[in-house]
Scaffold this active site. Structure first.
Site, PDB file in Angstrom:
ATOM      1  N   HIS A 139       0.910  -1.480   0.112  1.00  0.00           N
ATOM      2  CA  HIS A 139       0.058  -0.474   0.233  1.00  0.00           C
ATOM      3  C   HIS A 139       0.590   1.183  -0.199  1.00  0.00           C
ATOM      4  O   HIS A 139       0.831   2.074   1.157  1.00  0.00           O
ATOM      5  CB  HIS A 139      -1.447   0.131   1.074  1.00  0.00           C
ATOM      6  N   ASP A 189      -1.180   0.527  -7.066  1.00  0.00           N
ATOM      7  CA  ASP A 189      -1.848  -0.318  -5.784  1.00  0.00           C
ATOM      8  C   ASP A 189      -2.655  -1.180  -5.667  1.00  0.00           C
ATOM      9  O   ASP A 189      -3.779  -1.272  -6.307  1.00  0.00           O
ATOM     10  CB  ASP A 189      -1.459   0.569  -4.866  1.00  0.00           C
ATOM     11  N   HIS A 191      -4.089  -1.733  -2.997  1.00  0.00           N
ATOM     12  CA  HIS A 191      -5.805  -0.567  -2.028  1.00  0.00           C
ATOM     13  C   HIS A 191      -5.806   0.516  -2.778  1.00  0.00           C
ATOM     14  O   HIS A 191      -5.113   1.596  -2.574  1.00  0.00           O
ATOM     15  CB  HIS A 191      -5.203  -0.542  -0.317  1.00  0.00           C
ATOM     16  N   GLU A 321     -12.670  -8.292   4.870  1.00  0.00           N
ATOM     17  CA  GLU A 321     -13.648  -6.746   5.293  1.00  0.00           C
ATOM     18  C   GLU A 321     -14.638  -6.049   3.419  1.00  0.00           C
ATOM     19  O   GLU A 321     -13.942  -5.636   3.080  1.00  0.00           O
ATOM     20  CB  GLU A 321     -13.164  -5.832   5.050  1.00  0.00           C
ATOM     21  N   CYS A 417      -8.106   3.074  10.795  1.00  0.00           N
ATOM     22  CA  CYS A 417      -8.291   3.962   9.563  1.00  0.00           C
ATOM     23  C   CYS A 417      -9.378   5.208   9.927  1.00  0.00           C
ATOM     24  O   CYS A 417      -9.780   6.195   9.369  1.00  0.00           O
ATOM     25  CB  CYS A 417      -8.448   3.501   8.597  1.00  0.00           C
TER      26      CYS A 417
END
Length: 653
Positions: A139, A189, A191, A321, A417
């Site tokens: 990331h 990336d 993410h 997630e 986050c």
């Protein structure tokens, strides 16, 4: 269909003064409590909270102290989002002390930046020779994206260039490393985040290279040969997180399994997905790319029609997630990360800029008023990462499959986050209320405010007053030096089935003015004009799609934009034994003494219970049924009265 709005404008939060009974308290809470609290958390000074290590990592990278890197590989992002929240807060209210504190953090970040522009404390401290070797897991570009967003927001707030210069050097360095030219990396990336950040940097600096770099990352994603798969093969199929070599790489998890314009179903990590869709919508508008716009529409439909919770949350499984499949929306093993709901707000806002459709405003509102602010406690010092729709504390404590479901909010997280994401959204809320184009002001949210826009050669100040979300009346007036002709478009929320429009005291039949969820009022406006928009708020019983198995035979309650839930504190335990009596009236009233003041819903229910000494687990006779009253509270307020059961969906008697 009105599409690709070339001249659409959004307002900077600095041009929107929110004066609202509901949201002003939230913005003040963030300024007075949340930002200072998170500053202490980032410095590892909150007792009994998980350490952040984030500031410590920057100090090591800058050479101010010795030590090892700690935390997640993307730990820098917590600091970046905190700075972004500070920037938006300073736009709303100057605070010299907070500005000085932030300047000191920014100076530390500048010291940690490499001479070539690279900025990432993990690789600077721990593996300096492995930059850009594991994009799928590490990331680096995601981390850079959040720092870019922070640099843009802080410059817009203060005019100070130190962090902006840092992120421009970082973006320039990345632009040299990635691209289609010989010697550059044709990667992206794992993410997504930098894509939408580069659009923000482009809009501020007008530097075309940043927009083109964002386009490159979006266009390259999922192309063959697949860069992330090649990179994984080159590493011997090892993940950053160790273990044995993997048998396969899950490209759907990071939405790299297909080119983005070919993707039809929202899949993989929910936050990554909606951050990417946000950037796709940005680019579709700025580059007039209809294929990209069509892809956004398709992915929107899949999420909203098949994979979104009633609270606006997304991501139904804790394993990654992530999204799972259509209609798989369990209430008790849900994930529904707070960051994912923030991402839905971003995505909906960008879709509104592409075309003004009420459903985009509806989803923005649903996610904001239920999932996003539900992720933070009333004291501003406790947070949910996961936002369940059903909680049984005993299961959270004793069933490993539910250990991610917290019955109370936490002080902080190793991966934090979500807390700064909530803070930056609340402080930037002003930009979501209105958009405008050449001749129309669109009202998307009903929040008391005074905002200044430029319309048809004149500056117009629009004033909105409301007690939303507790009632559905919003009034509007203007300040202007001379009459101006333009259209005011008011969103008619999807939950509202009866509304009344009054202009200068006269009721207006708005049925012919309604298009795609907005009522368009075109006229020459003056400083003496007034508009009242009465949206009738009824208690509504909602049913799930028949294929949504988790809610078969169940109902939920909603009033206005708010989803309601039952808590043990009001209704006793064993909420699963309750069934709402829908034949009995459901009444809403405002309780000024409950949870800081809120509208509650009261009604009748049937409870199944044991009335004898029979301890058999299974028996031939049904349980006894007794009547009881119930109280439902807004979902965003649950969990503020200690540990207890909670449920949004209950059986229908």
């Amino acid at each position: 269909m009105k599409s690709i709005q070339h001249s659409v404008h959004t307002l900077s939060p600095k041009h929107v003064h929110i004066d609202d009974r509901f949201w002003s308290d939230y913005q003040q809470l963030v300024k007075d409590v949340v930002i200072p609290y998170q500053y202490e958390a980032l410095h590892d000074r909150v007792p009994d909270a998980e350490p952040s290590y984030a500031i410590r990592n920057f100090e090591i990278a800058a050479g101010r102290r010795e030590g090892e890197f700690h935390g997640f590989v993307f730990q820098d992002t917590d600091v970046a989002k905190w700075i972004e929240a500070v920037g938006y807060s300073l736009m709303l209210s100057p605070d010299p002390q907070l500005e000085q504190m932030t300047d000191e953090v920014i100076a530390l970040i500048a010291e940690a930046q490499g001479a070539d522009g690279y900025l990432n404390t993990y690789f600077t401290i721990k593996e300096p020779d492995k930059r850009w070797t594991n994009l799928v897991d590490c990331h680096e570009l995601y981390t850079a994206g959040h720092m870019i967003e922070a640099g843009v927001a802080y410059y817009e707030a203060t005019g100070k260039r130190q962090l902006l210069d840092v992120v421009c050097r970082l973006a320039d360095y990345i632009d040299g490393q990635f691209g289609p030219k010989p010697g550059q990396l044709r990667g992206y990336d794992g993410h997504q985040e930098i894509e939408l950040a580069l659009v923000k940097l482009y809009r501020l600096t007008k530097e075309e290279r940043y927009l083109k770099l964002s386009q490159f990352f979006i266009d390259e994603r999922g192309q063959e040969p697949n860069y992330l798969k090649q990179e994984w093969e080159k590493r011997g199929r090892y993940s950053f997180y160790g273990g044995k070599p993997q048998e396969r790489i899950n490209l759907e998890y990071c939405q790299a399994h297909q080119p983005v314009r070919e993707q039809k179903v929202a899949t993989g990590h929910a936050v990554r997905a909606v951050y990417m869709y946000t950037a796709m919508a940005d680019l579709a508008r700025l580059t007039e790319d209809e294929r990209l716009h069509d892809a956004c529409r398709t992915l929107w439909r899949n999420i909203v029609d098949r994979q979104m919770y009633i609270t606006g949350g997304i991501g139904s499984t804790r394993h990654g997630e992530a999204f799972t499949f259509d209609y798989d929306l369990p209430n008790d093993t849900i994930y529904s990360e707070t960051c994912a709901a923030v991402g839905m707000v971003f995505f909906a806002h960008r879709m509104l800029q592409l075309e003004p459709r009420g459903e985009y405003g509806d989803v923005l509102e649903r996610a904001l008023y239920n999932n996003v602010i539900g992720g933070m406690s009333q004291d501003g010092k406790h947070y949910f990462y996961v936002n369940p729709l059903e909680v049984w504390p005993a299961a959270s404590h004793h069933n490993p499959d539910r250990e991610h479901i917290k019955p109370v909010r936490q002080k902080w997280f190793g991966c934090s986050c979500c807390p700064p994401n909530v803070a930056r959204l609340i402080t930037s809320l002003g930009q979501y209320i209105y958009t405008s184009d050449t001749d129309t002001i669109y009202t998307h949210l009903f929040i008391g405010n005074e905002s200044t826009l430029h319309m048809n050669g004149s500056d117009i100040t629009i004033q909105q007053a409301t007690h939303y979300p507790w009632d559905g009346i919003a009034s509007f007036s203007f300040k202007m030096e001379q009459p101006v002709s333009f259209t005011l478009a008011l969103r008619l929320p999807g939950w509202c089935h009866k509304a009344k429009l009054i202009v200068n005291g006269e009721p207006i039949d708005h049925s012919s003015m309604l298009r795609n969820g907005y009522v368009y009022i075109q006229r020459e406006w003056t400083a003496t004009d007034t508009i009242e928009w009465h949206m009738q708020m009824d208690v509504q019983i909602l049913y799930a799609h028949p294929e949504l198995r988790a809610n078969a035979g169940r109902i939920a309650l909603q009033r206005g934009p708010l989803v309601y839930c039952m808590e043990e504190a009001d209704n006793g335990d064993q909420l699963a034994s309750l069934a709402i009596t829908t034949e009995a009236p459901l009444e809403a009233h405002y309780d000024p003494n409950l949870l800081g003041g809120c509208t509650v819903i009261k009604g009748q229910a049937i409870r199944e219970q044991n009335t004898d000494a029979d301890s058999s687990l299974y028996r031939l006779q049904p349980p006894a049924r007794v009547e009881q009253s119930f109280t439902a509270v807004p979902y965003f307020l649950w969990g503020n009265r200690g540990e207890g059961e909670m449920s949004v969906w209950l059986r229908n008697s």
